[in-house]
Design a protein around this motif. Sequence first.
Motif, PDB file in Angstrom:
ATOM      1  N   UNK A  33       0.791  -1.217   0.000  1.00  0.00           N
ATOM      2  CA  UNK A  33       0.000   0.000   0.000  1.00  0.00           C
ATOM      3  C   UNK A  33       0.828   1.273   0.000  1.00  0.00           C
ATOM      4  N   UNK A  34       1.952   1.254   0.663  1.00  0.00           N
ATOM      5  CA  UNK A  34       2.735   2.470   0.815  1.00  0.00           C
ATOM      6  C   UNK A  34       3.654   2.789  -0.342  1.00  0.00           C
ATOM      7  N   UNK A  35       4.070   1.781  -1.069  1.00  0.00           N
ATOM      8  CA  UNK A  35       5.009   2.011  -2.173  1.00  0.00           C
ATOM      9  C   UNK A  35       4.297   2.203  -3.512  1.00  0.00           C
ATOM     10  N   UNK A  36       3.412   1.293  -3.935  1.00  0.00           N
ATOM     11  CA  UNK A  36       2.821   1.463  -5.272  1.00  0.00           C
ATOM     12  C   UNK A  36       1.784   2.582  -5.369  1.00  0.00           C
ATOM     13  N   UNK A  37       1.060   2.875  -4.296  1.00  0.00           N
ATOM     14  CA  UNK A  37      -0.026   3.860  -4.383  1.00  0.00           C
ATOM     15  C   UNK A  37       0.461   5.246  -4.817  1.00  0.00           C
ATOM     16  N   UNK A  38       1.501   5.812  -4.206  1.00  0.00           N
ATOM     17  CA  UNK A  38       1.970   7.114  -4.692  1.00  0.00           C
ATOM     18  C   UNK A  38       2.492   7.066  -6.128  1.00  0.00           C
ATOM     19  N   UNK A  39       3.093   5.946  -6.509  1.00  0.00           N
ATOM     20  CA  UNK A  39       3.573   5.813  -7.881  1.00  0.00           C
ATOM     21  C   UNK A  39       2.413   5.791  -8.874  1.00  0.00           C
ATOM     22  N   UNK A  40       1.336   5.072  -8.530  1.00  0.00           N
ATOM     23  CA  UNK A  40       0.174   5.017  -9.411  1.00  0.00           C
ATOM     24  C   UNK A  40      -0.507   6.383  -9.526  1.00  0.00           C
ATOM     25  N   UNK A  41      -0.674   7.055  -8.404  1.00  0.00           N
ATOM     26  CA  UNK A  41      -1.288   8.375  -8.439  1.00  0.00           C
ATOM     27  C   UNK A  41      -0.394   9.362  -9.206  1.00  0.00           C
ATOM     28  N   UNK A  42       0.904   9.290  -8.992  1.00  0.00           N
ATOM     29  CA  UNK A  42       1.823  10.170  -9.711  1.00  0.00           C
ATOM     30  C   UNK A  42       1.806   9.928 -11.206  1.00  0.00           C
ATOM     31  N   UNK A  43       1.754   8.663 -11.606  1.00  0.00           N
ATOM     32  CA  UNK A  43       1.670   8.327 -13.027  1.00  0.00           C
ATOM     33  C   UNK A  43       0.391   8.898 -13.633  1.00  0.00           C
ATOM     34  N   UNK A  44      -0.715   8.727 -12.911  1.00  0.00           N
ATOM     35  CA  UNK A  44      -1.987   9.258 -13.398  1.00  0.00           C
ATOM     36  C   UNK A  44      -1.981  10.777 -13.483  1.00  0.00           C
ATOM     37  N   UNK A  45      -1.390  11.424 -12.492  1.00  0.00           N
ATOM     38  CA  UNK A  45      -1.331  12.887 -12.509  1.00  0.00           C
ATOM     39  C   UNK A  45      -0.437  13.401 -13.629  1.00  0.00           C
ATOM     40  N   UNK A  46       0.647  12.693 -13.914  1.00  0.00           N
ATOM     41  CA  UNK A  46       1.517  13.094 -15.027  1.00  0.00           C
ATOM     42  C   UNK A  46       0.793  13.001 -16.369  1.00  0.00           C
ATOM     43  N   UNK A  50      -1.656  19.293 -18.508  1.00  0.00           N
ATOM     44  CA  UNK A  50      -1.835  20.010 -19.776  1.00  0.00           C
ATOM     45  C   UNK A  50      -0.568  20.737 -20.207  1.00  0.00           C
ATOM     46  N   UNK A  51       0.151  21.355 -19.247  1.00  0.00           N
ATOM     47  CA  UNK A  51       1.382  22.100 -19.556  1.00  0.00           C
ATOM     48  C   UNK A  51       2.454  21.694 -18.556  1.00  0.00           C
ATOM     49  N   UNK A  52       3.589  21.192 -19.085  1.00  0.00           N
ATOM     50  CA  UNK A  52       4.738  20.833 -18.247  1.00  0.00           C
ATOM     51  C   UNK A  52       5.703  22.007 -18.167  1.00  0.00           C
ATOM     52  N   UNK A  53       6.575  21.977 -17.140  1.00  0.00           N
ATOM     53  CA  UNK A  53       7.550  23.045 -16.937  1.00  0.00           C
ATOM     54  C   UNK A  53       8.634  23.018 -18.013  1.00  0.00           C
ATOM     55  N   UNK A  54       8.964  21.835 -18.520  1.00  0.00           N
ATOM     56  CA  UNK A  54       9.955  21.733 -19.593  1.00  0.00           C
ATOM     57  C   UNK A  54       9.391  20.855 -20.699  1.00  0.00           C
ATOM     58  N   UNK A  55      10.079  20.795 -21.818  1.00  0.00           N
ATOM     59  CA  UNK A  55       9.575  20.045 -22.973  1.00  0.00           C
ATOM     60  C   UNK A  55       9.575  18.539 -22.730  1.00  0.00           C
ATOM     61  N   UNK A  60       4.383  19.787 -13.301  1.00  0.00           N
ATOM     62  CA  UNK A  60       3.158  20.108 -14.018  1.00  0.00           C
ATOM     63  C   UNK A  60       2.740  21.534 -13.670  1.00  0.00           C
ATOM     64  N   UNK A  61       2.658  22.383 -14.670  1.00  0.00           N
ATOM     65  CA  UNK A  61       2.248  23.762 -14.443  1.00  0.00           C
ATOM     66  C   UNK A  61       0.732  23.925 -14.471  1.00  0.00           C
ATOM     67  N   UNK A  62       0.057  23.129 -15.301  1.00  0.00           N
ATOM     68  CA  UNK A  62      -1.385  23.263 -15.427  1.00  0.00           C
ATOM     69  C   UNK A  62      -2.028  21.877 -15.567  1.00  0.00           C
ATOM     70  N   UNK A  63      -2.544  21.332 -14.452  1.00  0.00           N
ATOM     71  CA  UNK A  63      -3.233  20.044 -14.561  1.00  0.00           C
ATOM     72  C   UNK A  63      -4.677  20.237 -15.011  1.00  0.00           C
ATOM     73  N   UNK A  64      -5.245  19.198 -15.560  1.00  0.00           N
ATOM     74  CA  UNK A  64      -6.663  19.199 -15.914  1.00  0.00           C
ATOM     75  C   UNK A  64      -7.441  18.862 -14.634  1.00  0.00           C
ATOM     76  N   UNK A  65      -7.894  19.896 -13.934  1.00  0.00           N
ATOM     77  CA  UNK A  65      -8.475  19.720 -12.605  1.00  0.00           C
ATOM     78  C   UNK A  65      -9.694  18.808 -12.601  1.00  0.00           C
TER      79      UNK A  65
END
Length: 103
Positions: A33-46, A50-55, A60-65
């Motif tokens: 629970x402690x290791x994969x959950x943040x990785x899964x949420x982070x992958x989904x958030x990435x 919509x706009x990343x800080x670099x190419x 993430x500068x602008x997520x799709x809220x």
Amino acid sequence: IHFSFHQVILRSTELKERPLAMALSSVTFRVLGGIPAPLLFGFGLDKLCLIHASCDAGNCLLPDNQKVKYLTLIMSAIFKSLSFIFLLISWLLYKRNQEKHVI
């Protein structure tokens, strides 16, 4: 849900095996629970950015809220449902085991 989880473990193991069962459940809970959950949420958030800080990648500068809201709701509901299903299965098996010992 932790209280129910611990109650199931304590009631379904013998007295001499309870410390080992609690230790193993704690380790399992942290690893699964402690290791994969943040990785899964982070992958989904990435993926919902919509706009990343670099190419290439980066912050993430602008997520799709709207989609982030649904992602959080759906993933939480899935994990809570799975937890409830496993708790229900273990409770049913515990009751069946208790009925065998009463006779």
